[in-house]
Motif scaffolding. Structure first.
Motif, PDB file in Angstrom:
ATOM      1  N   GLN A 264      81.016 139.339 -28.786  1.00 32.34           N
ATOM      2  CA  GLN A 264      82.314 139.753 -29.306  1.00 32.34           C
ATOM      3  C   GLN A 264      83.317 138.598 -29.286  1.00 32.34           C
ATOM      4  O   GLN A 264      83.220 137.672 -28.464  1.00 32.34           O
ATOM      5  N   ARG A 265      84.259 138.687 -30.199  1.00 30.88           N
ATOM      6  CA  ARG A 265      85.342 137.710 -30.277  1.00 30.88           C
ATOM      7  C   ARG A 265      86.544 138.294 -29.529  1.00 30.88           C
ATOM      8  O   ARG A 265      87.219 139.189 -30.022  1.00 30.88           O
ATOM      9  N   TRP A 266      86.789 137.774 -28.328  1.00 29.46           N
ATOM     10  CA  TRP A 266      87.870 138.304 -27.505  1.00 29.46           C
ATOM     11  C   TRP A 266      89.186 137.599 -27.810  1.00 29.46           C
ATOM     12  O   TRP A 266      89.218 136.445 -28.246  1.00 29.46           O
ATOM     13  N   ARG A 267      90.268 138.321 -27.529  1.00 25.37           N
ATOM     14  CA  ARG A 267      91.609 137.736 -27.654  1.00 25.37           C
ATOM     15  C   ARG A 267      91.995 137.169 -26.285  1.00 25.37           C
ATOM     16  O   ARG A 267      92.068 137.920 -25.299  1.00 25.37           O
ATOM     17  N   ILE A 268      92.251 135.876 -26.257  1.00 27.58           N
ATOM     18  CA  ILE A 268      92.538 135.195 -24.984  1.00 27.58           C
ATOM     19  C   ILE A 268      93.904 134.527 -25.073  1.00 27.58           C
ATOM     20  O   ILE A 268      94.182 133.776 -26.003  1.00 27.58           O
TER      21      ILE A 268
ATOM     22  N   PHE B 155      87.747 124.944 -25.305  1.00 31.69           N
ATOM     23  CA  PHE B 155      86.757 125.634 -24.475  1.00 31.69           C
ATOM     24  C   PHE B 155      86.338 126.989 -25.055  1.00 31.69           C
ATOM     25  O   PHE B 155      85.273 127.498 -24.732  1.00 31.69           O
ATOM     26  N   PHE B 156      87.188 127.571 -25.894  1.00 32.35           N
ATOM     27  CA  PHE B 156      86.879 128.900 -26.440  1.00 32.35           C
ATOM     28  C   PHE B 156      86.965 128.880 -27.967  1.00 32.35           C
ATOM     29  O   PHE B 156      87.786 129.589 -28.569  1.00 32.35           O
ATOM     30  N   PRO B 157      86.122 128.077 -28.624  1.00 35.24           N
ATOM     31  CA  PRO B 157      86.203 127.952 -30.083  1.00 35.24           C
ATOM     32  C   PRO B 157      85.787 129.221 -30.822  1.00 35.24           C
ATOM     33  O   PRO B 157      86.141 129.400 -31.997  1.00 35.24           O
TER      34      PRO B 157
END
Length: 401
Positions: free
Chosen positions: A45-49, A68-70
């Motif tokens: 999943q593509r999380w919102r950070i 770090f979170f591409p």
């Protein structure tokens, strides 16, 4: 114990050349979020950070969080005035977002830069906008952390350097874990706490990093230095005694037991790896040597300044002598011009006298001509008898004589 993975992306050249202190906190956050995704069966999943206080001058337009979170949807908020993709200016104690707007909220090395009276509001805002978890990392008032920072500040002071971030740690005071945990318990939040950034190595590397700031081509040297450490020593330094204390906080429910592996890793004994042991042993020697090297460099710099000053005085004297010589030459030239003018004036005086004599001669000739002219006029004006009588008179006068 659950194994903590090493993703290929985390050990890419792009990330390894990050400053070691920055690399540490973002990689451990990436490890924690990877385990959170595993526990939630959401690895794909593509999380919102959200990263609160995570601004750092971007490399190639990319902030550390984005690097770090591409594969996730990321946003950095900070008080810095900056315009760029994935960044928004905001105050961490008053975040402009709805409740649970993000899956994960990070805050790395920011809590210690917030005044004590605003820290609970800051923590409450992190919790409010996070739907799953909060990752909070910051240096705390742990045993020897304040001492290590004080030693580093003194060392930098001897080098006529300073670190504004360390100065703010003194101004606001390092966070106290008892106060943070008291707030977490009052909010009835499940959390894990562990340490990161093996303190003896952190202190040594900070000394060496600041020493590199005085070198030429320091950007390349920093990149090589950080890449070597990040690649070879990151795993060893995720343990106590640590410079940084990390809280992984569940904003809803309980944390999965598999996340306990982060705590277990930090509780391992001090590494027995020879290279790591060597770093700890040579810390005092390297610190002293680095200081002596800087003092020697300062001595050389002072000698260079003295030589430049002396050279400058010699140049000033030479310029003065040249100016004196030029002044003397100017005076000689003026004197020569004066003599030439005097000669010309003398020549002019002689010429004027000659002209005056000639003028008097010409005037005498004119007077003689005028007299003769007058005489002739008188002779022509007399009657023949008068001319005969005057002629006889002159003849008789001549005979008598």
């Amino acid at each position: 114990m659950t194994m903590i993975p090493v993703l290929e992306h985390w050990i890419s050249d792009e990330l390894l050349t990050m400053p070691f202190d920055q690399y540490q906190r973002y990689r451990v956050s990436a490890e924690a979020i990877f385990l959170l995704k595993q526990a939630a069966a959401a690895s794909d999943q593509r999380w919102r950070i959200l990263d609160v206080g995570g601004f750092f001058p971007p490399r190639n337009g990319v902030l550390p969080l984005q690097a770090f979170f591409p594969n996730d949807e990321t946003l950095v908020v900070d008080t810095t005035d900056y315009e760029g993709v994935g960044y928004q200016q905001a105050d961490g104690t008053q975040l402009p977002f709805d409740d649970q707007s993000f899956d994960i909220v990070l805050s790395c090395d920011t809590l210690e830069h917030i005044p004590l009276e605003g820290r609970n509001s800051f923590l409450a805002e992190l919790r409010r906008v996070a739907s799953r978890a909060v990752f909070l990392a910051a240096p705390h008032a742990l045993a020897n952390v304040a001492t290590s920072e004080a030693m580093l500040r003194d060392y930098l002071g001897q080098l006529n350097m300073h670190n504004s971030m360390l100065n703010e740690h003194v101004q606001y005071g390092l966070p106290q874990s008892t106060l943070v945990e008291a707030w977490l318990q009052s909010e009835q939040l499940d959390y894990l706490a562990f340490e990161s950034g093996y303190l003896p190595h952190w202190q040594l590397l900070m000394v060496l990093k600041h020493l590199l700031f005085r070198q030429h081509q320091r950007d390349a040297m920093h990149a090589n230095f950080d890449a070597l450490y990040n690649q070879r020593f990151y795993a060893y330094d995720q343990r106590g005694p640590g410079y940084r204390r990390i809280y992984l906080i569940a904003t809803a429910g309980q944390l999965d037991v598999r996340l306990q592996t982060l705590v277990e890793r930090s509780l391992r004994a001090t590494p027995t790896d020879p290279a790591s042991d060597l770093l700890s042993m040579v810390l005092p020697i390297l610190t002293s040597t680095a200081y002596d090297t800087v003092l020697y460099q300062q001595t050389l710099d002072q000698k260079l300044l003295d030589l430049k000053a002396e050279h400058g005085l010699q140049i000033e004297k030479l310029d003065w002598l040249i100016n004196v010589q030029r002044f003397d030459q100017d005076i000689a030239d003026l004197q020569a011009e004066h003599r030439d003018l005097q000669r010309r004036l003398l020549d002019a005086s002689v010429l004027a006298a000659q002209l005056e004599a000639e003028k008097r001669g010409v005037q005498a000739q004119l007077d003689q001509l005028n007299w003769q002219h007058t005489t002739l006029q008188q002779q022509f004006a007399a009657s023949p008898i008068e001319r005969l009588s005057r002629g006889l008179s002159r003849l008789l006068k001549g005979i008598r004589r």
